[in-house]
Design a protein around this motif. Structure first.
Motif, mmCIF file in Angstrom:
data_model
loop_
_atom_site.group_PDB
_atom_site.id
_atom_site.type_symbol
_atom_site.label_atom_id
_atom_site.label_comp_id
_atom_site.label_asym_id
_atom_site.label_seq_id
_atom_site.Cartn_x
_atom_site.Cartn_y
_atom_site.Cartn_z
ATOM 1 N N GLY A 1 0.821 -1.211 0.000
ATOM 2 C CA GLY A 1 0.000 0.000 0.000
ATOM 3 C C GLY A 1 0.849 1.253 0.000
ATOM 4 N N ALA A 2 1.871 1.237 0.848
ATOM 5 C CA ALA A 2 2.736 2.415 0.928
ATOM 6 C C ALA A 2 3.479 2.623 -0.392
ATOM 7 N N VAL A 3 3.957 1.544 -0.979
ATOM 8 C CA VAL A 3 4.685 1.659 -2.243
ATOM 9 C C VAL A 3 3.773 2.203 -3.334
ATOM 10 N N LEU A 4 2.538 1.735 -3.355
ATOM 11 C CA LEU A 4 1.603 2.216 -4.382
ATOM 12 C C LEU A 4 1.428 3.721 -4.313
ATOM 13 N N SER A 5 1.389 4.267 -3.115
ATOM 14 C CA SER A 5 1.197 5.717 -3.038
ATOM 15 C C SER A 5 2.490 6.473 -3.302
ATOM 16 N N VAL A 6 3.619 5.945 -2.847
ATOM 17 C CA VAL A 6 4.883 6.642 -3.082
ATOM 18 C C VAL A 6 5.258 6.587 -4.556
ATOM 19 N N LYS A 7 4.864 5.496 -5.195
ATOM 20 C CA LYS A 7 5.190 5.312 -6.611
ATOM 21 C C LYS A 7 4.671 6.464 -7.466
ATOM 22 N N GLU A 8 3.542 7.053 -7.031
ATOM 23 C CA GLU A 8 2.942 8.122 -7.814
ATOM 24 C C GLU A 8 3.579 9.476 -7.559
ATOM 25 N N CYS A 9 4.471 9.544 -6.580
ATOM 26 C CA CYS A 9 5.048 10.837 -6.241
ATOM 27 C C CYS A 9 5.930 11.356 -7.357
ATOM 28 N N ALA A 10 5.995 12.669 -7.446
ATOM 29 C CA ALA A 10 6.762 13.289 -8.526
ATOM 30 C C ALA A 10 8.236 12.955 -8.450
ATOM 31 N N PHE A 11 8.769 12.772 -7.247
ATOM 32 C CA PHE A 11 10.211 12.546 -7.187
ATOM 33 C C PHE A 11 10.601 11.188 -7.764
#
Lengths: 318, 303, 314
Positions: free
Chosen positions: B181-191
């Protein structure tokens, strides 16, 4: 001569924080007459939203407010919560920047507007529903969309819903805090047009808070320019746009203009660290020794009030 | 929008823009706002000291049988009294701390590494790999922990190692889901996109950017999981599925205390207290960390 | 020609019940030369951000071609693509989100150099150079993004993009999330860099006043297609497409108070998965005539490098 609707005098808002006392607003004076629009302009972090919340008495408990906020002669700061609730939403209504977060996601749009009507009109639900549909048409939402949910609406339509809910109580003052910042340019034009029309038709005064100097020309009658909690220049829109007298106002209006880029050095002062003396002095090309030491007084010059040690001497050329 | 902090949970004065805890030093700076966390952390530190220095701190050998001194109440010679075989309870509790904490720590560590690896890869790759891995996770989640432990104990014989195996088998999936879950949301981050635009490959992005940024929920989970694991170890050992007598494990001690309830209440009070303190400490720490690390738990005023 | 795009398309599959195809970019062609700043203006849903990403192959393209210095970008293998990335970089809209919150400024600036295998010895020196390039003091090197102001963060973003001395930049709304007074600083910096390094820039923005100052040519985009392309000065003084006119009218200008009311568009930007038939703009167009709903107009030459896709100009 229109009568005074809102008169803010010496408004000081401070917050008790671990970092000490933070002054979000410093001796602010504002005047709005019936049917007039005042634009409160400033960059993010200058304290303009605080003013809006202070007028609505929606600030958090640890806020220290001194001064006067006279609405139709009554000092809003002296009212108790129940009296204030009668005014909030009814006489003074507000719309904010992100309409999506102000709408109940599980309640139909039409019902939310009906709820707003019922809160102020004390009428049976059927009548309120009819009024709600009327208001919807006025703000440009087809009555057929009464049963839509907020997420089915675009940003512009959601903001129209907020405007409908705000107008339900037939307020005499509408506070609009960055109402179009989150919207597309063409939709922004529609919403601003709607606000302007409603204000004219119902003789509603407006406190328009924005960082966009471009929209104030068509919307406002008077303008107040705010920086680090202090009003630096205020007066009629014509005189200020044509002939700004404070270096900050000049810089804001001219930063990105047809002549090219004229960047202002430094960054906007944070309310947690307001420079001594004139808050703008670290970024001002005209700053002298007195600017570091003394906070300038608000002086009347050529039809507006300016807070600058240079005021009255010569035009502030930046 | 700029914000300033309200009175209750204000942040370090010099920052204009307060942000949720990003680094260890932010965390430490925040500690003094959460007295409960400080208390819990101190307790855990105490337990850790007890566990590490158990041999030095124990006045007696935890396994030393001494029938003349059996079933004595707390006294200067035996701070917590003795059990039915005359063994010093205090020493046994100390060594029990060592067992519980080390086993729990090892279990949580393995679960963490395994779960985060599977969850992060599943979340990052997406598609078929994600589906397959998550079905694997689902399979493991379907196992009821207690029954699995009994089954393993039945097949392989009851021991601490087999208990660990069973606990790992059931607990690792929690980490996998949280990590995914955490990876899915971080994956979308601009950085992450920025890293790709520089030419970084998938593995590099996963290791350098994504994993460090999913640390928060994992830490909270691991801390809370420690408490649960300690409780599980004690409970299952009590049932005879884990540690075996004469091991000075808290659950085993509780089991042995059953026969002497009326005679020697101190035999179950002290182990029970030890379990309670340990589990509570980790729970408080976990809850506190969750509050400290959660960006929403701040009182701020918009300007 | 530095960058050339031919009939570039990027389609997404809609989710849920809608399930239809979202044609974010639908047949877009343009070229950008060295030292030229090409503007891309449009509102939300027009596909400009997607186009910017497709041009750099940050997102795959469904159809069409992109040539970078004559090389077919979309046909490259991963290794060559990585090497080519040195020459083309992206500046993100949100300086806050595009910087890893756990990286110090030094590490952020060093990252492109490390990823591209630069000699370790030269990295520190180059990082110092970059800080100077964007007018930031060296004391910020050990800070983290959340300790910097918005303007400083955006400069770091620009410095990072410049680290490998690229020849082409795609800037996606670089000033959008900044304060007014800081916008001018960042834009001024970009202009200087463009001049000093002869950069080709694809400048994406929804703010016309910025486009006017920064770009030499501009394309107006609506629902995945260009509706008007031309030299910036020409587009601003002689806009032909009704959408361009509406955009210009909607923008701030105290002098044009009266004309504005006539150019208020009806309705809102439609759902991109249900494109209107014929001219995509026709439901909102104040000059609508029946033929507009039938055939979609192609970009037609209106003279002097000025192209417009409207039935009124054939």
């Amino acid at each position: 001569m229109k009568s005074s609707l809102l008169a803010v005098r010496n408004l000081d808002v401070s917050f008790r924080t671990r970092a000490g006392l933070v002054r979000a607003s410093n001796g602010v004076n504002l005047d709005i007459r019936e049917g007039e629009t005042l634009a409160l302009v400033g960059e993010s972090g200058c304290g303009k939203t605080i003013i809006a919340l202070a007028v609505m008495r929606l600030l958090v408990e640890n806020a220290l407010i001194t001064g006067e906020i006279r609405f139709r002669g009554r000092d809003l700061l002296s009212l108790d919560e129940e009296e204030m609730r009668n005014i909030r939403g009814r006489e003074i209504a507000a719309i904010f920047e992100q309409p999506a977060s102000c709408l109940n996601p599980v309640m139909r749009i039409g019902e939310q507007i009906t709820e707003a009507v019922m809160a102020h009109e004390q009428c049976p639900k059927r009548e309120a529903k009819m009024q709600a549909k009327e208001i919807m048409e006025t703000v440009g939402i087809p009555a057929a969309r009464y049963r839509s949910y907020p997420h089915e609406f675009s940003g512009g339509m959601q903001q129209r819903t907020m405007i409908a809910m705000a107008l339900a109580g037939r307020p005499s003052l509408l506070i609009a805090d960055e109402p179009t910042t989150a919207l597309d340019v063409t939709v922004q034009a529609q919403i601003l047009d709607l606000l302007k029309e409603s204000a004219l038709k119902n003789n509603t005064a407006m406190l328009l808070i924005t960082h966009d100097t471009g929209i104030i020309a068509e919307m406002a009658d008077t303008v107040a320019v705010m920086y680090a909690g202090t009003i630096l220049e205020q007066g009629s829109i014509k005189s200020i746009l044509k002939n700004p007298r404070h270096p900050y106002t000049t810089a804001l209006l001219g930063a990105i203009g047809e002549g090219g880029l004229r960047p202002l050095p430094g960054t906007a002062a944070s309310l947690c660290a307001v420079p001594p003396g004139c808050p703008f002095h670290p970024r001002c090309v005209l700053a002298r020794e007195v600017c570091f030491r003394k906070v300038p007084e608000l002086i009347s010059v050529k039809g507006r009030k300016v807070r600058c040690h240079y005021a009255g001497r010569s035009k502030a050329v930046v | 929008m700029k914000t300033i902090a309200g009175a209750h949970k204000a942040n370090a004065p010099q920052r204009e823009q307060s942000r949720p805890v990003v680094l260890i030093r932010d965390l430490i700076a925040k500690f003094n706002e959460y007295p409960l966390v400080v208390f819990a952390a101190s307790l855990i530190l105490l337990l850790a000291v007890a566990a590490i220095f158990a041999p030095a701190l124990s006045p007696h050998d935890p396994l030393a049988v001494n029938m003349e001194e059996s079933l004595q109440g707390p006294a200067p010679k035996h701070l917590m009294g003795t059990d039915q075989l005359g063994r010093d309870l205090f020493s046994r509790i100390l060594f029990g701390t060592r067992i519980s904490l080390s086993i729990a720590f090892a279990t949580v560590a393995v679960c963490l590494v395994l779960g985060v690896a599977v969850g992060a890869v599943a979340g990052y790759l997406g598609g078929v790999a994600d589906d397959l891995l998550m079905r694997l996770v689902d399979i493991f989640m379907a196992f009821p922990g207690l029954l699995l432990t009994i089954a393993i104990a039945g097949m392989l014989g009851p021991s601490m190692q087999n208990l660990m195996l069973a606990m790992i088998a059931t607990s690792w999936v929690g980490y996998a889901r949280i990590a995914r879950g955490a990876v899915l949301s971080v994956k979308e981050c601009a950085f992450v996109e920025a890293a790709r635009s520089l030419g970084s490959g998938g593995a590099r992005i996963l290791i350098e950017h994504i994993i460090p940024n999913i640390v928060h929920p994992i830490i909270v989970l691991a801390t809370l999981n420690m408490g649960q694991t300690i409780l599980s170890i004690a409970g299952l050992s009590f049932l005879g599925l884990g540690a075996q007598p004469p091991a000075p494990e808290w659950g085993v001690m509780l089991n042995e205390a059953c026969s002497f309830m009326g005679l020697a209440p101190h035999l179950f009070i002290f182990p029970g207290l030890a379990i309670t303190v340990a589990v509570m400490a980790f729970n408080f720490l976990g809850d506190g960390l969750r509050d400290m690390l959660d960006p929403r738990f701040k009182k701020e005023v918009e300007i | 020609m530095l960058v050339e795009a031919k009939q570039l398309c990027k389609y997404f599959h809609g989710r849920g019940r809608k399930g239809g195809l979202i044609k974010a970019v639908d047949g877009v062609s343009f070229n950008i030369d060295r030292g030229e700043c090409f503007g891309l203006v449009g509102e939300s849903g027009c596909g400009k951000s997607t186009l910017g990403r497709a041009v750099l192959r940050l997102t795959g393209a469904t159809a069409g071609e992109v040539y970078f210095q004559g090389i077919d970008l979309l046909a490259l293998g991963p290794r060559e693509l990585k090497r080519l990335r040195r020459k083309m970089q992206f500046i993100f809209q949100d300086p806050d989100g595009s910087l890893d919150p756990r990286f110090t400024v030094a590490r952020l600036l060093a990252e492109p150099l490390r990823v591209q295998g630069e000699n370790k010895a030269t990295v520190a020196a180059r990082v110092a150079e970059l800080m100077e390039m964007v007018n930031l003091g060296k004391e910020l090197l050990c800070r983290y993004p959340h300790e910097l102001s918005g303007g400083q963060r955006q400069r770091i973003g620009i410095a990072r993009a410049m680290a490998l001395t690229p020849e082409f930049l795609v800037a996606d709304e670089p000033a959008a999330s900044l304060d007014l007074s800081v916008q001018a600083q960042v834009l001024s910096l970009m202009k200087t860099l463009q001049r000093d390094y002869s950069l080709g820039i694809l400048f994406i923005s929804h703010q016309l006043k910025i486009i006017r100052i920064m770009t030499q040519r501009v394309a107006v985009m609506y629902l995945g297609r260009f509706v008007e392309v031309g030299r910036t000065g020409e587009i601003f003084s002689r806009p032909l497409h009704p959408y361009t006119k509406a955009l210009l009218a909607a923008g701030p200008d105290p002098k044009r108070k009266q004309e504005k009311r006539k150019l208020l568009l009806k309705g809102e930007i439609p759902d991109p998965s249900f494109l209107p038939a014929g001219c995509r703009f026709h439901p909102r167009c104040p000059y609508f005539e029946p033929p507009c709903a039938g055939v979609e107009p192609a970009l037609a030459d209106a003279g002097g490098g000025h192209w417009v896709a409207c039935h009124r100009y054939r």
